[in-house]
Design a protein around this motif. Structure first.
Motif, PDB file in Angstrom:
ATOM      1  N   VAL A  83     -26.575 -25.906 -25.319  1.00 47.85           N
ATOM      2  CA  VAL A  83     -25.343 -25.272 -25.797  1.00 47.85           C
ATOM      3  C   VAL A  83     -24.264 -25.287 -24.721  1.00 47.85           C
ATOM      4  CG1 VAL A  83     -24.316 -23.119 -26.627  1.00 47.85           C
ATOM      5  CG2 VAL A  83     -26.555 -23.842 -27.484  1.00 47.85           C
ATOM      6  N   GLU A  84     -24.641 -24.994 -23.505  1.00 45.76           N
ATOM      7  CA  GLU A  84     -23.647 -24.968 -22.423  1.00 45.76           C
ATOM      8  C   GLU A  84     -23.042 -26.348 -22.189  1.00 45.76           C
ATOM      9  OE1 GLU A  84     -25.588 -21.147 -20.014  1.00 45.76           O
ATOM     10  OE2 GLU A  84     -25.856 -23.183 -19.244  1.00 45.76           O
ATOM     11  N   LYS A  85     -23.854 -27.412 -22.316  1.00 44.72           N
ATOM     12  CA  LYS A  85     -23.362 -28.769 -22.073  1.00 44.72           C
ATOM     13  C   LYS A  85     -22.668 -29.371 -23.286  1.00 44.72           C
ATOM     14  CE  LYS A  85     -26.528 -30.376 -18.437  1.00 44.72           C
ATOM     15  NZ  LYS A  85     -27.550 -31.402 -18.090  1.00 44.72           N
ATOM     16  N   ARG A  86     -23.255 -29.185 -24.482  1.00 43.31           N
ATOM     17  CA  ARG A  86     -22.793 -29.895 -25.658  1.00 43.31           C
ATOM     18  C   ARG A  86     -21.784 -29.112 -26.501  1.00 43.31           C
ATOM     19  NH1 ARG A  86     -26.093 -33.763 -27.811  1.00 43.31           N
ATOM     20  NH2 ARG A  86     -24.279 -34.063 -29.162  1.00 43.31           N
ATOM     21  N   ILE A  87     -21.685 -27.797 -26.262  1.00 45.16           N
ATOM     22  CA  ILE A  87     -20.764 -26.982 -27.061  1.00 45.16           C
ATOM     23  C   ILE A  87     -19.738 -26.284 -26.165  1.00 45.16           C
ATOM     24  CG2 ILE A  87     -20.559 -25.039 -28.662  1.00 45.16           C
ATOM     25  CD1 ILE A  87     -23.340 -25.829 -29.736  1.00 45.16           C
ATOM     26  N   PHE A  88     -20.194 -25.467 -25.227  1.00 43.43           N
ATOM     27  CA  PHE A  88     -19.254 -24.735 -24.378  1.00 43.43           C
ATOM     28  C   PHE A  88     -18.362 -25.683 -23.568  1.00 43.43           C
ATOM     29  CE2 PHE A  88     -22.119 -20.698 -24.018  1.00 43.43           C
ATOM     30  CZ  PHE A  88     -21.941 -20.467 -25.369  1.00 43.43           C
ATOM     31  N   ALA A  89     -18.958 -26.679 -22.954  1.00 44.29           N
ATOM     32  CA  ALA A  89     -18.171 -27.606 -22.128  1.00 44.29           C
ATOM     33  C   ALA A  89     -17.162 -28.380 -22.978  1.00 44.29           C
ATOM     34  CB  ALA A  89     -19.100 -28.568 -21.382  1.00 44.29           C
ATOM     35  N   LYS A  90     -17.592 -28.848 -24.151  1.00 52.72           N
ATOM     36  CA  LYS A  90     -16.689 -29.596 -25.031  1.00 52.72           C
ATOM     37  C   LYS A  90     -15.525 -28.739 -25.523  1.00 52.72           C
ATOM     38  CE  LYS A  90     -19.560 -33.269 -27.037  1.00 52.72           C
ATOM     39  NZ  LYS A  90     -20.042 -33.845 -28.316  1.00 52.72           N
ATOM     40  N   ALA A  91     -15.794 -27.455 -25.738  1.00 54.33           N
ATOM     41  CA  ALA A  91     -14.769 -26.558 -26.271  1.00 54.33           C
ATOM     42  C   ALA A  91     -13.893 -25.957 -25.174  1.00 54.33           C
ATOM     43  CB  ALA A  91     -15.424 -25.439 -27.079  1.00 54.33           C
ATOM     44  N   GLY A  92     -14.208 -26.253 -23.927  1.00 57.15           N
ATOM     45  CA  GLY A  92     -13.438 -25.671 -22.829  1.00 57.15           C
ATOM     46  C   GLY A  92     -13.774 -24.219 -22.571  1.00 57.15           C
ATOM     47  N   MET A  93     -14.967 -23.795 -22.990  1.00 55.34           N
ATOM     48  CA  MET A  93     -15.408 -22.405 -22.802  1.00 55.34           C
ATOM     49  C   MET A  93     -16.041 -22.255 -21.421  1.00 55.34           C
ATOM     50  SD  MET A  93     -17.023 -22.032 -26.639  1.00 55.34           S
ATOM     51  CE  MET A  93     -17.612 -20.341 -26.466  1.00 55.34           C
ATOM     52  N   THR A  94     -15.195 -22.383 -20.408  1.00 53.94           N
ATOM     53  CA  THR A  94     -15.673 -22.483 -19.028  1.00 53.94           C
ATOM     54  C   THR A  94     -16.226 -21.184 -18.460  1.00 53.94           C
ATOM     55  OG1 THR A  94     -13.405 -22.103 -18.271  1.00 53.94           O
ATOM     56  CG2 THR A  94     -14.126 -24.392 -18.494  1.00 53.94           C
ATOM     57  N   ASP A  95     -15.923 -20.057 -19.101  1.00 59.70           N
ATOM     58  CA  ASP A  95     -16.387 -18.768 -18.575  1.00 59.70           C
ATOM     59  C   ASP A  95     -17.606 -18.230 -19.314  1.00 59.70           C
ATOM     60  OD1 ASP A  95     -14.375 -18.491 -16.585  1.00 59.70           O
ATOM     61  OD2 ASP A  95     -12.933 -17.875 -18.110  1.00 59.70           O
ATOM     62  N   SER A  96     -18.138 -18.994 -20.255  1.00 58.73           N
ATOM     63  CA  SER A  96     -19.231 -18.507 -21.103  1.00 58.73           C
ATOM     64  C   SER A  96     -20.569 -19.116 -20.725  1.00 58.73           C
ATOM     65  CB  SER A  96     -18.915 -18.804 -22.577  1.00 58.73           C
ATOM     66  OG  SER A  96     -17.707 -18.178 -22.961  1.00 58.73           O
ATOM     67  N   GLY A  97     -21.653 -18.419 -21.067  1.00 58.17           N
ATOM     68  CA  GLY A  97     -22.980 -18.928 -20.762  1.00 58.17           C
ATOM     69  C   GLY A  97     -24.069 -17.971 -21.218  1.00 58.17           C
ATOM     70  N   TYR A  98     -25.307 -18.399 -21.050  1.00 54.06           N
ATOM     71  CA  TYR A  98     -26.469 -17.565 -21.355  1.00 54.06           C
ATOM     72  C   TYR A  98     -27.028 -17.058 -20.024  1.00 54.06           C
ATOM     73  CZ  TYR A  98     -26.407 -19.424 -26.124  1.00 54.06           C
ATOM     74  OH  TYR A  98     -26.049 -19.753 -27.408  1.00 54.06           O
ATOM     75  N   PHE A  99     -26.633 -15.865 -19.642  1.00 55.63           N
ATOM     76  CA  PHE A  99     -26.972 -15.328 -18.330  1.00 55.63           C
ATOM     77  C   PHE A  99     -28.136 -14.346 -18.436  1.00 55.63           C
ATOM     78  CE2 PHE A  99     -22.117 -15.515 -18.261  1.00 55.63           C
ATOM     79  CZ  PHE A  99     -22.099 -16.844 -17.874  1.00 55.63           C
ATOM     80  N   ALA A 100     -29.046 -14.394 -17.469  1.00 57.00           N
ATOM     81  CA  ALA A 100     -30.170 -13.459 -17.415  1.00 57.00           C
ATOM     82  C   ALA A 100     -29.715 -12.140 -16.798  1.00 57.00           C
ATOM     83  CB  ALA A 100     -31.316 -14.053 -16.604  1.00 57.00           C
TER      84      ALA A 100
END
Length: 338
Positions: A182-199
């Protein structure tokens, strides 16, 4: 950014002590970018535009997009059977379950958190501590040997376990860990640079702590109330602005071609009245016309709503680090702008 047109939002915030961030855009113009309350109450660090919030089930749409991308690549289809994708043992699951059933909450698979019989998400972690829940496969013992709730396709029943299974399919087919995909194929493509799945035990900066209010007015954090890391059924962290970037990317076909985007946003199943469900997205109709596509998420210390209104082209995201409030704010924005 506070303008006279944001008076409705200001009024709601004062009435409910809303804590979180709001971003509203229409046709390229920012109508509201507001933050209230504290990301960290102990140190009195305020929520800001760049604060990242947990969004609970609001990120099921990311899972649906991931599946649709794999369909677009010809690696799976919506009619592909669950049993054809995964090698895990599901002794009582119906062999007719398809990816379409899982995406639309019509599969009938048993849920690890069944909202028809449970109302306290924290109960799950008494026997299986939340700090053990780091991978999608960690959830399987909670439901994989349970019996079906109904025949696949029989009815709609909101189901978190079904989206765990979809995440496992993404991992098996793509060869990537779901969160990495998701981080590579969706967030990066959408420019969602501040988002992620954080522990929870390795959070980056600018992440809001979720707060649970007690009856006596005191509070506690949600650090022991949720899985230590989110996955395909929920638990990503995003900024309000990043979520609107997602709607932009989806509607302009940066994430999926037009055909698959239409399939994702199609009202596949009626939930109740004018409320329908597509693939990972709720759909609200008014007089048989689609009024909005929207996603939502609720966990202890988390409330989230985000929507795209196709007629007006309004887009909004309301992220809160408390257990309620986002719905009322979204409604206020709708009354004013939609």
């Amino acid at each position: 950014m506070i303008t006279s047109s944001n008076e409705k939002i200001e009024q709601i915030q004062k009435e409910i002590s809303f804590s979180g961030s709001i971003f509203v855009k229409n046709k390229g113009s920012v109508l509201a970018e507001l933050s209230y309350g504290y990301a960290n109450r102990a140190d009195q660090l305020e929520n800001e535009a760049g604060t990242r919030f947990g969004i609970a089930s609001g990120c099921k749409i990311f899972t649906a997009v991931a599946i649709c991308q794999l369909v677009e690549e010809g690696k799976i289809s919506f009619d592909t059977k669950l049993m054809e994708c995964l090698d895990n043992v599901f002794p009582y699951f119906d062999e007719a379950i398809t990816i379409h059933h899982l995406l639309t909450h019509t599969s009938g698979v048993p849920d690890y958190f069944d909202e028809e019989v449970m109302d306290d998400f924290e109960e799950l972690w008494i026997e299986k501590p939340m700090y053990h829940m780091r991978k999608l496969a960690d959830f399987l013992p909670l439901f994989q040997k349970e019996h079906m709730k109904f025949i696949p396709g029989e009815r709609f029943h909101y189901n978190n376990a079904g989206y765990i299974l979809l995440g496992l399919i993404v991992e098996k087919v793509s060869g990537l860990v779901f969160t990495e995909y998701v981080e590579k194929r969706i967030f990066a493509k959408a420019g969602m640079t501040d988002s992620g799945y954080f522990a929870f035990d390795s959070l980056p900066g600018k992440v809001a702590t979720g707060y649970i209010e007690k009856e006596d007015g005191s509070w506690r954090t949600n650090v022991y109330s949720l899985p230590v890391q989110g996955g395909s059924d929920g638990g990503a962290f995003i900024t309000a602005k990043d979520m609107v970037k997602f709607w932009d990317a989806l509607s302009t076909h940066l994430l999926l071609n037009k055909s698959l985007t239409n399939e994702l946003l199609k009202p596949h199943v009626q939930e109740d009245g004018d409320d329908f469900y597509g693939y990972g997205v709720w759909i609200k109709k008014k007089e048989d016309i689609i009024f909005k596509y929207h996603v939502m998420g609720y966990d202890p210390g988390v409330s989230f709503h985000s929507a795209h209104y196709p007629v007006s082209n309004l887009q909004l995201a309301v992220c809160a680090n408390v257990s309620k409030g986002a719905y009322l704010v979204m409604n206020g924005i709708e009354e004013q702008f939609a």
